[in-house]
Structures are given as structure tokens and as C-alpha cells.
Design an enzyme around this catalytic site. Structure first.
Site, PDB file in Angstrom:
ATOM      1  N   ASP A  21       8.511 -23.113 -63.593  1.00  0.00           N
ATOM      2  CA  ASP A  21       8.923 -23.675 -62.319  1.00  0.00           C
ATOM      3  C   ASP A  21      10.041 -24.699 -62.516  1.00  0.00           C
ATOM      4  OD1 ASP A  21       7.542 -23.749 -59.378  1.00  0.00           O
ATOM      5  OD2 ASP A  21       8.669 -25.578 -59.822  1.00  0.00           O
ATOM      6  N   HIS A  47       4.205 -22.778 -54.642  1.00  0.00           N
ATOM      7  CA  HIS A  47       4.855 -22.313 -55.869  1.00  0.00           C
ATOM      8  C   HIS A  47       3.901 -21.442 -56.691  1.00  0.00           C
ATOM      9  CE1 HIS A  47       8.539 -25.042 -56.048  1.00  0.00           C
ATOM     10  NE2 HIS A  47       7.955 -25.299 -54.881  1.00  0.00           N
ATOM     11  N   ALA A 106      11.769 -30.396 -47.340  1.00  0.00           N
ATOM     12  CA  ALA A 106      12.187 -29.526 -48.452  1.00  0.00           C
ATOM     13  C   ALA A 106      13.326 -28.596 -48.016  1.00  0.00           C
ATOM     14  CB  ALA A 106      10.985 -28.760 -49.013  1.00  0.00           C
TER      15      ALA A 106
END
Ligand code: UDP
Length: 478
Positions: free
Chosen positions: A126, A22, A383
Site C-alpha cells: 500500500d 484499502h 480524501a
């Protein structure tokens, strides 16, 4: 209301999650906004800042208005070991996740204090900081959310949430169709995390993330329109979300990778024929069982193809697993290279000697492969990776699946992928034949499309549109 901001310099706060997958794209995005005239402040913790401060210093020297604002990471308060400020530094993400999420929530007050002090015109945060939407709203500041994934995956998750197509599927390996999507996409129950199958705290957390997304200013996506037009449209028109595609953002980082110290693997690649090397890397997070590692080693050895394998063994098992590979390095010397530290992935994929990528389908790796025109062997683990695999193999037709079916926390704990399957997939992609040629030419097409979108095409235009919109929509005075 303060007056129209036309002609003014906008100020943005970027608040990235402390995980490589990220952080890397968020920093690239922050640099992208800064290169388009926005004043950028990246809010992060000391150890995370160290990972990219040299890049930001370089940008500052070039005259860009970009800086880092430090906040302390509450490791101790959350029960994490000192120095654990980034999930990628832990041996296994799932072991630290609950405490890590606690720490993320504890960042709310310090972040709110900074917002109050600087009152930026907008925030890019985020998705793992869902509270930012409400905190920013207190000051009338628009909040953009960054998920770090594809439109495709966002649409798949929505279909799963909305229709629960997996609910009445008995067997873990029976396929079911995802309703409402532009293509006929199928998944297996085994591709889904437990939190999607049984009610859980984490499941509730993701539901909250989704609700807050609906109330945010919109979503920034590291993708480009031509890559997944049906899904970008579905997300905006059917799901009714506001979103901007501004990628592939890794193209913004080309300048720094050039300046970085040249890793020895690049000289090794220089000595190889074009398109001859398969690159194997599973991102920044997942540990493997000894059994699975051995199968990978043997599959690569048996394939007869040159390869680079990124094998960072962490934790106490590292020594035992290393021992299991005894003799392997000697046998593959000259043909295979093992990288035990952080690999310069973007540079490796861009090297002309690389002709294929065994990837876990993390969205950054996928986009980096697309941007480099490298066809993929897909091996999803957890994920959003099973979703991205379907995009790559079924929609984009730029990769073949190795046949990994189980969402898992340690690779090989459920369903070991066998050496024969690895060898077969590697040969399918690397040994010339009709299928390999088709995959290669498709990957080359996508690379060209990515470059065009980023350099003045759809992604460039979407970023321009967003910046203009934010300029003309001043936040209310508080
Ligand atoms: N990466 C890298 N070197 C490595 C491993 C990973 O540069 O040895 C980078 C990779 O280029 C990508 C990011 O780390 O930008 C990993 O993100 P991704 O979404 O692919 O996977 P994750 O680590 O989040 O599972």
C-alpha cells in the site's frame, strides 16, 4: 542474476493498509494474482487477518497457493488502544491518524525480516508504506504500489502538485481549472485538505510517497482502461509512470459474497420493484454531526422513495444521535430500511431492486457501483472523493452531485447538506424522466464495459502482461 523465471511459479508478498477501503480491494487483488498461478503471501496483523481468513481458507481448499503471514501490530508502542489495528474500527480516522502512521512506520523491521526470510519475486504494498520501496530494493525485489484510487484522481493530484492552481484563489468556493488534464475539470479550494493549502508534516509525507512511487516498479490500479482511457494514458505517457489496470477487482469477490450468510436486507430487496430503491452508504470511516444526520433522514423521508440507509453510529454520541431520529424509523417503516451493522454492499448494489446509490465516492464504492450498473448521487467528504465525484458526474456522466463542497473530518461540521437538496437529488435520479433515463442507460453501459474488461478484456490482458513481465525479469541474487 538468477535465470529467467519463465515457467516458474512466482511468489508475491501483498502488504495491505489496515483500513477497509484499502484492505478489501488488496485482498481481492491478492486472490486475483493467486487465481492466475502466482503463489501469494498476505502479510497482515491478527485482527485484520480475521476479516478475510475464511475467504482465504476457501481458496486454499480449492487448491490455490495463497496464505497469510502474521505480524504483530505495534498498537501500544504507538500509543493506540489495544485492539486498534484497523483505522475503520475507530470513531474518527483523523483522531487516530498520527498514532496510526507511527505504528505503520514501526512495521518496517518486521516486514524487512520477512522479506529477507522468504525473498519473494515481487511485493505489492500500500502507498501508506512508502518505505517498502527502499526496503525491497535492498534485496533486489520489485515493489508495486497500490493507492486504492482512480487514474483520474492520481492525475488530478499531480496537476495540483505541479501547478498549484489553487494558490491565488481567494474564496473557498470559487472554482479553478486543473491545468494539463485531458478534460476541463474544475475544483474549489474548499474541496482540498488543509495539507494542500498550508505546509504541514502530512503534506511532506505525501510528497515522499509520490517521490518513492517514481522509484518503484510501478503502480496497480483498481480500474479498467475503457473507464478512464484519457487519464490512464495521461498517467503513463505524460506523467511517465508505469501502471497496470486490473479492475474492477470487486468482480473477483463475487464468489465469496454468494457464500456469505444472507443478510435480511436482501429479502427486503426481493420484495421491491426493479430499480426502485436508493441505497445510501458513506463507506467505512466518517462520523456525522447530529444536524447532518437529521437532514439526511428528512431528505429521504420527504423524497417519498424506498431506501436502504447504512447508519453505523459509533462513539459516545451514538445514543444522542439515535434519540434525535426518534420516530423516524416508525414513520418510514415498510418504505425504508436502516442497516446498523456492516452492510453487504456489493450484493446490495447488484440487486435488481436497487436503482441508485448515494455515495461518498470512495473509490471502491464508485467501482462497485460502476460494476453493478447503478447510477450515483455523489456526496464527497474527504480524501480523493472530490476528484472521483468529478469523474462520475462530468466525465462518465453516470451521476448527479448533491452539492457537498467542503473537505471535512466530521460530516456536517462545515456546510450541512440540506434536506431539500437531498430530496431533489434522490427524485432526480429515482423518478423517471429524461435525465434519470440517461443516467441509468449510461450506468448500464459502464457495467457491460467493466465486465468485458475484467473477463478476458483489457484488465485481464494487463494482468497477464504484468505477470509475464515479472517472470521474465528476474530479480538479482543477493
Ligand atoms: N463496505 C461494505 N459495507 C459497509 C460499508 C462499506 O461492504 O457497510 C465496503 C464497500 O463495499 C467498499 C469499502 O467497504 O468496498 C469502502 O471503501 P470505499 O473506498 O468506498 O470507502 P472508504 O471506506 O475507504 O471511505
Amino acid at each position: 542474476m538468477v535465470g529467467s523465471k519463465e515457467g516458474y511459479q512466482l511468489h508475491a508478498f501483498f502488504f495491505p493498509l489496515m483500513a477497509q477501503g484499502h484492505l478489501i480491494p488488496a485482498i481481492a487483488m491478492a486472490r486475483l494474482f493467486s487465481s492466475r498461478g502466482v503463489k501469494v503471501t498476505i502479510v497482515t496483523t491478527p485482527l485484520n487477518a480475521r476479516l478475510f481468513s475464511h475467504t482465504i481458507d476457501g481458496d486454499k481448499q480449492l487448491g490455490l497457493d495463497i496464505s497469510v503471514q502474521l505480524i504483530q501490530f505495534p498498537s501500544e508502542e504507538a500509543g493506540l488502544p489495544q485492539g486498534c489495528e484497523n483505522v475503520s474500527s475507530s470513531h474518527n480516522f483523523f483522531d487516530v491518524a498520527p498514532k496510526f502512521f507511527t505504528a505503520l512506520d514501526l512495521l518496517q523491521q518486521p516486514f524487512e525480516n520477512l522479506l529477507q526470510q522468504y525473498l519473494p519475486e515481487f511485493v505489492v504494498a500500500d502507498m501508506f508504506f512508502p518505505w517498502v520501496t527502499d526496503v525491497a530494493a535492498k534485496f533486489g525485489i520489485p515493489n508495486l504500489i497500490f493507492h486504492g484510487t482512480s487514474f483520474f484522481s492520481l492525475c488530478v493530484s499531480d496537476s495540483l502538485r505541479r501547478y498549484n492552481p489553487h494558490e491565488n484563489i481567494k474564496s473557498e468556493t470559487d472554482r479553478f481549472v486543473l491545468p494539463g488534464l485531458p478534460d476541463q475539470i474544475e475544483l474549489m479550494r474548499s474541496n482540498l485538505p488543509d495539507l494542500q493549502k498550508i505546509p504541514s508534516e502530512l503534506g511532506k509525507y505525501f510528497k515522499r510517497v509520490d517521490e518513492l512511487e517514481g522509484r518503484s516498479y510501478g503502480v496497480l490500479v483498481n480500474s479498467f482502461y475503457e473507464l478512464e482511457p484519457g487519464y490512464a494514458d495521461h498517467y503513463k505517457k505524460i506523467m511517465g509512470r508505469k501502471a497496470w489496470h486490473i479492475g474492477p477487482v470487486s468482480l473477483r469477490n463475487r464468489d465469496i459474497t454468494d457464500k456469505e450468510q444472507r443478510h435480511s436486507c436482501l429479502s427486503w430487496l426481493d420484495s421491491r420493484k426493479p430499480n426502485s430503491v436508493i441505497y445510501v452508504c458513506f463507506g467505512s470511516m466518517v462520523p456525522f454531526t447530529a444536524e447532518q444526520l437529521l437532514e439526511i433522514a428528512m431528505g429521504l423521508e420527504d423524497s417519498g422513495q424506498p431506501f436502504i440507509w447504512v447508519l453505523r453510529l459509533k462513539g459516545e454520541e451514538a445514543e444522542q444521535r439515535s434519540r434525535m431520529l426518534d420516530g423516524f424509523e416508525e414513520r418510514i417503516e415498510g418504505r425504508g430500511l436502516i442497516i446498523r451493522d456492516w452492510a453487504p454492499q456489493v450484493m446490495i448494489l447488484d440487486h435488481p431492486a436497487v436503482g441508485g446509490f448515494v455515495t461518498h465516492c470512495g473509490w471502491n464504492s464508485t467501482m462497485e457501483s460502476v460494476s453493478a450498473g447503478v447510477a450515483m448521487i455523489t456526496w464527497p467528504i474527504f480524501a480523493d472523493q472530490f476528484h472521483n465525484e468529478k469523474l462520475v458526474t462530468q466525465v462518465l456522466k453516470a451521476g448527479v452531485s448533491v452539492g457537498a463542497h467542503y473537505f471535512q473530518e466530521v460530516v456536517g461540521e462545515k456546510g450541512v447538506v440540506k434536506r431539500e437538496d437531498i430530496k431533489k437529488a434522490v427524485q432526480q435520479l429515482m423518478i423517471s424522466g429524461e435525465e434519470a433515463e440517461q443516467l441509468r442507460s449510461r450506468a448500464t453501459e459502464l457495467k457491460e464495459m467493466a465486465r468485458k474488461a475484467f473477463e478476458g478484456g483489457s484488465s485481464y490482458a494487463d494482468l497477464t502482461a504484468l505477470i509475464e513481465e515479472l517472470r521474465l525479469n528476474p530479480r538479482p541474487e543477493v
